[in-house]
Design a protein around this motif. Structure first.
Motif, PDB file in Angstrom:
ATOM      1  N   GLY A  32      28.290  70.741  53.388  1.00  0.00           N
ATOM      2  CA  GLY A  32      28.883  70.249  52.239  1.00  0.00           C
ATOM      3  C   GLY A  32      29.187  71.209  51.113  1.00  0.00           C
ATOM      4  N   PHE A 130      26.279  61.396  54.031  1.00  0.00           N
ATOM      5  CA  PHE A 130      26.299  60.888  52.545  1.00  0.00           C
ATOM      6  C   PHE A 130      25.969  62.221  51.888  1.00  0.00           C
ATOM      7  CE2 PHE A 130      23.855  59.952  48.689  1.00  0.00           C
ATOM      8  CZ  PHE A 130      24.521  59.083  48.068  1.00  0.00           C
ATOM      9  N   LEU A 131      25.013  62.816  52.283  1.00  0.00           N
ATOM     10  CA  LEU A 131      24.523  64.050  51.571  1.00  0.00           C
ATOM     11  C   LEU A 131      25.691  65.327  51.493  1.00  0.00           C
ATOM     12  CD1 LEU A 131      20.870  64.906  52.636  1.00  0.00           C
ATOM     13  CD2 LEU A 131      21.942  64.496  50.352  1.00  0.00           C
ATOM     14  N   THR A 134      28.583  64.280  49.497  1.00  0.00           N
ATOM     15  CA  THR A 134      28.025  64.461  48.104  1.00  0.00           C
ATOM     16  C   THR A 134      28.215  65.929  47.469  1.00  0.00           C
ATOM     17  OG1 THR A 134      26.571  62.526  48.062  1.00  0.00           O
ATOM     18  CG2 THR A 134      26.255  64.318  46.255  1.00  0.00           C
ATOM     19  N   PHE A 135      27.847  66.919  48.336  1.00  0.00           N
ATOM     20  CA  PHE A 135      27.898  68.260  48.152  1.00  0.00           C
ATOM     21  C   PHE A 135      29.360  68.687  48.057  1.00  0.00           C
ATOM     22  CE2 PHE A 135      23.429  68.168  48.585  1.00  0.00           C
ATOM     23  CZ  PHE A 135      22.805  69.080  47.841  1.00  0.00           C
ATOM     24  N   ASP A 137      32.041  66.955  47.149  1.00  0.00           N
ATOM     25  CA  ASP A 137      32.809  66.606  46.001  1.00  0.00           C
ATOM     26  C   ASP A 137      31.927  65.521  45.229  1.00  0.00           C
ATOM     27  OD1 ASP A 137      34.813  66.141  44.232  1.00  0.00           O
ATOM     28  OD2 ASP A 137      36.215  65.336  45.619  1.00  0.00           O
ATOM     29  N   PRO A 138      31.120  65.945  44.459  1.00  0.00           N
ATOM     30  CA  PRO A 138      30.228  65.438  43.697  1.00  0.00           C
ATOM     31  C   PRO A 138      30.882  64.287  42.927  1.00  0.00           C
ATOM     32  CG  PRO A 138      29.635  67.471  43.718  1.00  0.00           C
ATOM     33  CD  PRO A 138      30.818  67.456  44.234  1.00  0.00           C
ATOM     34  N   MET A 141      32.560  61.194  44.974  1.00  0.00           N
ATOM     35  CA  MET A 141      31.524  60.583  45.540  1.00  0.00           C
ATOM     36  C   MET A 141      30.799  59.457  44.469  1.00  0.00           C
ATOM     37  SD  MET A 141      30.605  60.099  48.583  1.00  0.00           S
ATOM     38  CE  MET A 141      29.300  59.138  49.420  1.00  0.00           C
ATOM     39  N   ALA A 142      30.357  60.101  43.462  1.00  0.00           N
ATOM     40  CA  ALA A 142      29.749  59.265  42.443  1.00  0.00           C
ATOM     41  C   ALA A 142      30.714  58.239  41.969  1.00  0.00           C
ATOM     42  CB  ALA A 142      29.291  60.353  41.132  1.00  0.00           C
ATOM     43  N   ILE A 145      30.643  55.566  44.971  1.00  0.00           N
ATOM     44  CA  ILE A 145      29.485  54.720  44.780  1.00  0.00           C
ATOM     45  C   ILE A 145      29.260  53.735  43.732  1.00  0.00           C
ATOM     46  CG2 ILE A 145      26.879  54.853  44.602  1.00  0.00           C
ATOM     47  CD1 ILE A 145      27.008  57.473  45.958  1.00  0.00           C
TER      48      ILE A 145
END
Length: 286
Positions: A32, A130-131, A134-135, A137-138, A141-142, A145
């Motif tokens: 990520g 998922f991790l 997340t790393f 494109d934080p 991704m947030a 969610i």
């Protein structure tokens, strides 16, 4: 005594699987970060200017992560096979069969722990993806969610959900467990039958497994040719048409999944008796 066997088998498998899970999660984080540095996001480019080295690192890490995911599946299956063979038919077999426990408890312990390990492995695989996302494109991704959570918790969504949905979702969870149980029972039965051979037991176990898998594929085809599948489908449609508990579409789905679960349970039970017979009457630990 079954609880103690499960605890013992779980600890034995945990020592092997924890390294695999940790490596998968660690590689997901590294992938990520590298893909994120290459300027790639969940929905395309992030608009960052990546150097050729960063882009190459992101591409290579993605390939490595994908290959490791595939390899992890193979390794997990090998762990399950090794635990059953060495635990009951190999080096630890003398110890296990000297315990004051029934053969059925030994078989159930191996099967239950195998399903647990595979379930945790699937959860770890999903978490690793998922991790990685997340790393990569934080920000996006947030946002994704948050939108998914809002959609789930919206009253309109729950109001328009078909009746019986929660029962169907529960059945899907049970279906996952029954499929994993059948998969392991088939492997264990093949290993047990392969153990009857005097030479090349691993090769015979592999041949028997492929034979059982082919038979499992052939049976539904034959049932369809004989009209059994069509009769079951018509029966489901009749029941769903007269149902007042669920909407017709959910009733058909619920009944269909239920039939699949019962079929898998019956097949797993057959494999269980095959294992039990070999371990009780044809066991050879030499």
């Amino acid at each position: 005594m079954l609880k103690k066997l499960i605890k013992y088998d779980f600890r034995s498998c945990w020592k092997k699987f924890r390294l695999l899970w940790a490596a998968l999660l660690g590689l997901a984080v590294i992938t990520g970060i590298l893909v994120g540095r290459a300027g790639l996001g969940l929905f395309g480019s992030q608009g960052k200017a990546a150097t050729p080295n960063a882009a190459a690192a992101g591409t290579v890490s993605t390939i490595v992560f994908s290959c490791f995911m595939c390899a992890a599946v193979v390794v997990a299956v090998m762990y399950v096979c090794d635990e059953f063979y060495n635990g009951l038919l190999g080096s630890r077999g003398y110890l296990m069969f000297s315990l004051p426990v029934k053969t059925s408890s030994l078989i159930l312990s191996k099967g239950i722990v195998a399903v647990l390990m595979e379930t945790i492995s699937c959860i770890t695989a999903v978490l690793s993806i998922f991790l990685m996302a997340t790393f990569v494109d934080p920000g996006n991704m947030a946002d994704v969610i948050r939108k998914i959570w809002q959609a789930i918790t919206t009253e309109d969504l729950l109001a328009h959900a078909p009746r019986g949905l929660w029962l169907f979702l529960l059945e899907c969870v049970i279906l996952f467990i029954s499929t994993a149980a059948l998969f392991n029972a088939e492997i264990h039965a093949a290993i047990s039958l392969g153990h009857l051979a005097k030479k090349n037991r691993s090769a015979w176990a592999l041949i028997i497994y492929f034979g059982l898998s082919a038979l499992g594929t052939l049976i539904p085809i034959k049932l369809s040719d004989w009209g059994v599948t069509g009769s079951i489908s018509k029966g489901i449609m009749r029941i769903s048409a007269g149902s007042t508990l669920f909407r017709p579409d959910m009733t058909e789905s619920i009944l269909l999944v239920l039939i699949i679960i019962l079929g898998e349970a019956a097949a797993a039970l057959v494999f269980y008796f095959v294992e039990k017979y070999v371990l009780e009457h044809r066991l050879n630990l030499e």
